[in-house]
Design a protein around this motif. Sequence first.
Motif, short mmCIF file in Angstrom:
data_model
loop_
_atom_site.label_atom_id
_atom_site.label_comp_id
_atom_site.label_asym_id
_atom_site.label_seq_id
_atom_site.Cartn_x
_atom_site.Cartn_y
_atom_site.Cartn_z
N LYS A 1 -2.18 -1.67 0.22
CA LYS A 1 -2.48 -1.28 -1.06
C LYS A 1 -2.10 -0.07 -1.43
O LYS A 1 -1.61 0.29 -2.73
CB LYS A 1 -3.88 -1.62 -1.24
CG LYS A 1 -4.49 -3.11 -1.59
CD LYS A 1 -5.48 -3.34 -2.06
CE LYS A 1 -5.75 -4.82 -2.82
NZ LYS A 1 -5.91 -5.82 -1.68
N GLN A 2 -2.19 1.30 -0.81
CA GLN A 2 -2.27 2.42 -1.01
C GLN A 2 -0.60 2.62 -1.12
O GLN A 2 -0.35 3.34 -2.06
CB GLN A 2 -2.84 3.41 0.24
CG GLN A 2 -2.47 4.85 -0.24
CD GLN A 2 -3.10 5.48 -1.52
OE1 GLN A 2 -4.34 5.33 -1.52
NE2 GLN A 2 -2.34 5.89 -2.29
N GLU B 1 1.63 0.38 -1.92
CA GLU B 1 2.02 -0.24 -2.95
C GLU B 1 1.72 0.91 -4.48
O GLU B 1 2.64 0.76 -4.99
CB GLU B 1 1.13 -1.41 -3.51
CG GLU B 1 1.74 -2.57 -2.32
CD GLU B 1 0.97 -3.92 -2.52
OE1 GLU B 1 0.03 -3.89 -3.10
OE2 GLU B 1 1.58 -4.86 -1.75
N LYS B 2 0.60 1.52 -4.27
CA LYS B 2 0.35 2.39 -5.24
C LYS B 2 1.25 3.59 -5.36
O LYS B 2 1.94 3.85 -6.28
CB LYS B 2 -1.06 2.89 -5.07
CG LYS B 2 -2.32 2.39 -5.95
CD LYS B 2 -3.70 3.12 -5.80
CE LYS B 2 -4.93 2.00 -6.41
NZ LYS B 2 -5.87 2.58 -5.71
N TRP B 3 1.58 4.24 -4.20
CA TRP B 3 2.55 5.15 -4.00
C TRP B 3 3.86 4.87 -4.50
O TRP B 3 4.75 5.52 -5.38
CB TRP B 3 2.53 5.60 -2.64
CG TRP B 3 1.64 6.37 -2.01
CD1 TRP B 3 0.37 7.14 -2.99
CD2 TRP B 3 1.08 6.80 -0.74
NE1 TRP B 3 -0.24 7.69 -2.03
CE2 TRP B 3 0.00 7.64 -0.88
CE3 TRP B 3 1.74 6.29 0.49
CZ2 TRP B 3 -0.42 8.27 0.28
CZ3 TRP B 3 1.06 7.01 1.71
CH2 TRP B 3 -0.05 7.71 1.67
N GLN C 1 4.45 2.89 -6.99
CA GLN C 1 4.72 2.98 -8.30
C GLN C 1 4.12 4.45 -8.93
O GLN C 1 4.62 4.68 -10.15
CB GLN C 1 3.44 2.23 -9.02
CG GLN C 1 3.24 0.70 -8.31
CD GLN C 1 4.65 -0.01 -8.61
OE1 GLN C 1 5.09 -0.07 -9.85
NE2 GLN C 1 5.15 -0.84 -7.66
N ASP C 2 4.23 5.43 -7.99
CA ASP C 2 4.05 6.93 -8.54
C ASP C 2 5.46 7.15 -9.18
O ASP C 2 6.35 7.43 -8.45
CB ASP C 2 3.69 7.70 -7.35
CG ASP C 2 3.51 9.03 -7.73
OD1 ASP C 2 3.59 9.48 -8.85
OD2 ASP C 2 3.03 9.61 -6.60
#
Length: 332
Positions: free
Chosen positions: A267-268, A270-272, A274-275
């Motif tokens: 999940k982390q 995936e967030k990265w 999108q950064d």
Amino acid sequence: GLTSTPATEVRAALLERREVALLDVREEDPYAQCHPLYGVNLPLSRLEADACTRIPRRDTPVVVYDDGEGLAEIAARRLQTLGYTRVNLLHGGLQGWFDAGGELFQDVNTPSKAFGEWVESIRHTPSLSAPEVQALIDSGTDMVVLDARRLDEYQTMNIPTGVSVPGAELVLRARAMAPNPNTRIIVNCAGRTRSIIGAQTLINFGVPNPVVALENGTQGWYLADFKLEKQSTRRYPAAIETGTLASARKAAASLMKKFNVSEVPAKQVEKWLQDPARTTYLCDVRTPEEFARDAIPGTVHAPGGQLIQATDQWVASRHARVVLIDSDGVRA
């Protein structure tokens, strides 16, 4: 339009750990003769094919240079056409870097090779010369020679008795290759870096065997006038015993703790991804067979030993995030 960035500004970005890709768009041979330490070789002839995997984020600050051949401007415009929005030329090109007091280096994969030398000097990684290893082979010493290069390199030429165990596989396979703790393990590559890193990794992992690197690899062997084998097919056994995997995982966990290597949930990551302000590289360090079978979309295949030997072939942006993926919790 294109603007130019002074070398001092690029240097400041590198020192301040801001993300930047410094691209040398000449072919590999002139690049190898002379380039800044963190200049990454992305030849104009490979630009369209490789840019999107090597610089995945389109608004990465990119600084392009050549040595006055007129390639940099063409490359910069092509990058803009590919959708890169922050492309600049290095002011004065290679000469501009030198005039601003920037040091220039020879060879390819220079930062990786420098890292190998640094590791050896700090950790005093033990090594043996070609004549010393040949003498051990001749006297029938209880030993194994593990070749940490890619399989295709190994098959071109290898040290007699050597077995192909590409770098990232070493910690998983060493126990099976040398079950007796008294068996000496010799790690070799083509030159120096992968044998130093491979040997030191086994030592850090707490392998009970005596471990050394072969000084100067197959090149040193050839220069010492010793015979090399060709087209060898010896490889590590495919299966990993459950007990071996469990103890390797335990050793990996304690190494991660010791060297402050963090593990992140998907999940982390995936967030990265999108950064918008920082690039994240997803590198699968498993074997080519495993990668072909079930790769996660968006990952690039960077087998472990190669990734350390030639980091700049995958990671073109300095100070980006790099996430390594395996299937066992050891190789990455």
